[in-house]
Design a protein around this motif. Structure first.
Motif, PDB file in Angstrom:
ATOM      1  N   LEU A   1      42.021  50.888  39.960  1.00  0.00           N
ATOM      2  CA  LEU A   1      42.812  49.740  40.426  1.00  0.00           C
ATOM      3  C   LEU A   1      42.743  48.587  39.431  1.00  0.00           C
ATOM      4  O   LEU A   1      43.698  47.829  39.261  1.00  0.00           O
ATOM      5  CB  LEU A   1      42.322  49.289  41.806  1.00  0.00           C
ATOM      6  N   PHE A   2      41.610  48.463  38.767  1.00  0.00           N
ATOM      7  CA  PHE A   2      41.465  47.426  37.741  1.00  0.00           C
ATOM      8  C   PHE A   2      42.414  47.705  36.573  1.00  0.00           C
ATOM      9  O   PHE A   2      43.213  46.857  36.179  1.00  0.00           O
ATOM     10  CB  PHE A   2      39.998  47.393  37.275  1.00  0.00           C
ATOM     11  N   LEU A   3      42.352  48.915  36.054  1.00  0.00           N
ATOM     12  CA  LEU A   3      43.179  49.252  34.880  1.00  0.00           C
ATOM     13  C   LEU A   3      44.664  49.199  35.212  1.00  0.00           C
ATOM     14  O   LEU A   3      45.497  48.820  34.387  1.00  0.00           O
ATOM     15  CB  LEU A   3      42.806  50.645  34.350  1.00  0.00           C
ATOM     16  N   GLU A   4      44.963  49.588  36.452  1.00  0.00           N
ATOM     17  CA  GLU A   4      46.355  49.605  36.919  1.00  0.00           C
ATOM     18  C   GLU A   4      47.016  48.231  36.757  1.00  0.00           C
ATOM     19  O   GLU A   4      48.193  48.122  36.461  1.00  0.00           O
ATOM     20  CB  GLU A   4      46.306  49.996  38.395  1.00  0.00           C
ATOM     21  N   GLN A   5      46.212  47.185  36.948  1.00  0.00           N
ATOM     22  CA  GLN A   5      46.770  45.832  36.856  1.00  0.00           C
ATOM     23  C   GLN A   5      47.234  45.507  35.431  1.00  0.00           C
ATOM     24  O   GLN A   5      47.999  44.585  35.212  1.00  0.00           O
ATOM     25  CB  GLN A   5      45.727  44.811  37.308  1.00  0.00           C
TER      26      GLN A   5
END
Ligand code: AMP
Length: 549
Positions: free
Chosen positions: A276-280
């Motif tokens: 979810l972090f990288l997705e941002q």
């Protein structure tokens, strides 16, 4: 029964192999044989029965495929009639597919002289009949699929079989193929070469060995627990939680990471947190999660191998990645027999499915013990390839890292530090740090929970509800992706870009941002050298062009 001296060094071109095979090997980029190949190929070329005890990643598929191909080519020179001379059995469709691919690659320079078919692939009855009518030289199959064709007479090898291979023999029993195997033996000629490959030598395998191998050579190779220092480099960056995230974001966003990566964390929740972090930042990744069905996990790995994804995030709960470890150590007495059996067979699906061409293992969370470090590191530098392990180390993980380093020193027999400092100046990437901090905070426990439920639901839907659809439309299954964004955290579009002003001066030349119109020769040379010296950079990438990733 001989046990073999494992010391001599032999190269592919010294094995009296056909030029076309050597060209195939060269095309695969294999410079020299792996230990198992070096030892097994000459024996198999002589026609000996061999029991190979080797793990996935040792290069065992080519170890038995190369001599098989060589012997078929030699036979063809004598213009014998077309016949199926080789049967290769493996316990799952994925493994059959993998073996077939290796054979296709090795025979790429043989024109159409050697034909290999995979019976495990879902094809219509009529198509199977058609495929076998040509008497392909090599048939790869699961035992269940092969026995059907032998029994209905579509395939006969009684007169022609030269070599039988049983790969991952121990799994054949966990998968319940025992009866099929026995049935197959009735359809084979009494004289043929047999090869048995197995990761373990359990009693069923030993029993099978007695039935099918005649005076075999046993290859039990002592392999080092980790690839050599020249093949595998170890790096560390000292960083606390949020800084780890900032470094990771910077490495990927500025494309300082070379090739495919597996990022390891310590729990499933952390897998989702990181995704979810990288997705941002529009950095796509997929998760290997023990809660997802084994087939989905295998599909994910096989797509990763095909190059559809560059980043996999995994937690090293033992059986997700290496069931043999689970089998040995994870047997909690309380587990019901039935559950244990299911785990073993699930795990078996993942065994043998090899991560290929992984350049980097990134320990986002430092592994909990030495074994885990070794296990993670073993995902890269497979065969004779090179790779690197980059560990992010927080203060409270430092002690553990020191003990891993001590252990590595004994293995590598080297003075000085093995785990080198990765040169990364945190203060230079301050703007990345700000962005990372916000994005890291945006991932809440709630969003992680949502993401987990959402993914399991989607994958279950894909695997169950669409099963029959995919059976009929295998191409659509190929297109099914596992790196979808989960969107349980609000993604701000602008974060996908890296504006020039946030790139630190010292990295500007690396990503191709220039301040002067024309660079001097020395400057250009320095850039090239910087890239060449940086193990985590992709050679050949035009960093100047790829500002937005
Ligand atoms: P296997 O144990 O057969 O599943 O092979 C493991 C990995 O090693 C595969 O990704 C192969 O492509 C690779 N490999 C096999 N033989 C060699 C070799 N001689 N040199 C480099 N890589 C190899």
């Amino acid at each position: 029964m001989d046990e073999v001296d494992t010391k001599k060094n032999l190269n592919f071109h010294q094995m009296e192999l056909d030029d076309r095979i050597l060209k195939g090997v060269a095309k695969l980029g294999w410079l020299c044989p792996t230990l198992i190949q070096e030892k097994a190929i000459p024996l198999l070329l002589e026609g000996k029965d061999v029991l190979v005890r080797a793990r996935t990643g040792s290069g065992k598929t080519a170890a038995f495929s190369i001599p098989i191909i060589q012997r078929i080519l030699s036979h063809k020179q004598e213009a014998k009639e077309q016949a199926t001379r080789v049967v290769i059995l493996a316990p799952s469709k994925d493994l059959c597919h993998q073996i077939t691919k290796v054979i296709e690659n090795l025979t790429i320079k043989c024109g159409r002289i050697i034909r290999c078919v995979d019976l495990s692939a879902k094809v219509e009855k009529a198509a199977v009949k058609h495929m076998l009518a040509d008497r392909p030289d090599i048939v790869v199959s699961t035992p269940a699929k092969l026995v059907i064709q032998l029994q209905n007479g579509t395939l006969s090898v009684k007169e022609s079989l030269q070599t039988l291979v049983i790969d991952e023999a121990d799994l054949m029993f966990s998968f319940g193929f025992e009866n099929d195997l026995k049935a197959i033996l009735d359809f084979l000629p009494s004289v043929h070469q047999s090869i048995l490959a197995s990761a373990t030598l359990e009693k069923e395998v030993l029993a099978l060995k007695k039935i099918i191998l005649h005076n075999p050579v046993i290859l039990k190779l002592e392999e080092p627990e980790m690839a050599s220092a020249s093949q595998l480099s170890h790096y560390q960056i000292l960083a606390e939680e949020v800084d780890k995230a900032a470094v990771l974001y910077t490495l990927f966003k500025l494309q300082l990471v070379k090739g495919k990566s597996i990022i390891f964390v310590n729990t499933i929740d952390r897998c989702y947190r990181l995704k979810l972090f990288l997705e941002q930042f529009s950095i796509r990744s997929c998760i290997l999660n023990s809660q997802l069905p084994a087939k989905i996990r295998c599909h994910t790995v096989s797509q990763f191998n095909q190059g559809l994804y560059d980043i996999i995030i995994a937690s090293d709960e033992l059986h997700v990645l290496d069931p043999s470890v689970h089998e040995k150590r994870g047997q909690k007495k309380k587990i019901l027999k039935q559950v244990a059996k299911q785990v073993v067979s699930e795990a078996g699906v993942a065994r043998g499915i090899d991560f290929q061409f992984v350049s980097n293992v990134i320990n986002f969370d430092f592994p909990k013990d030495i074994n885990s470090y070794i296990h993670r590191a073993g995902r890269t530098a497979r065969g004779n390839n090179t790779g690197s392990v980059l560990s992010f180390v927080a203060v409270n993980e430092k002690e553990l890292m020191d003990s891993v380093e001590e252990h590595l020193k004994t293995g590598y027999d080297e003075e000085g530090s093995i785990i080198k400092n990765y040169q990364f100046k945190m203060e230079e990437v301050e703007p990345f740090r700000y962005r990372a901090r916000d994005a890291w905070r945006a991932v809440t426990k709630f969003s992680i929970r949502e993401a987990r439920i959402k993914e399991i639901k989607t994958e279950m839907f894909n695997s169950e509800k669409l099963k029959s659809f995919f059976d009929e439309n295998p191409r659509d299954l190929q297109a099914l992706r596992h790196d979808r964004t989960l969107h349980t955290v609000k993604v701000q579009e602008h974060l996908g870009d890296v504006p020039e002003y946030i790139v630190p001066d010292s990295l500007k030349h690396v990503v191709g941002i220039t301040t002067k119109k024309k660079k001097s020769y020395t400057q250009r040379k320095r850039n090239v050298d910087d890239k060449a010296n940086n193990p985590l950079m992709v050679p050949g990438i035009d960093y100047g062009k790829k500002r937005r990733v």
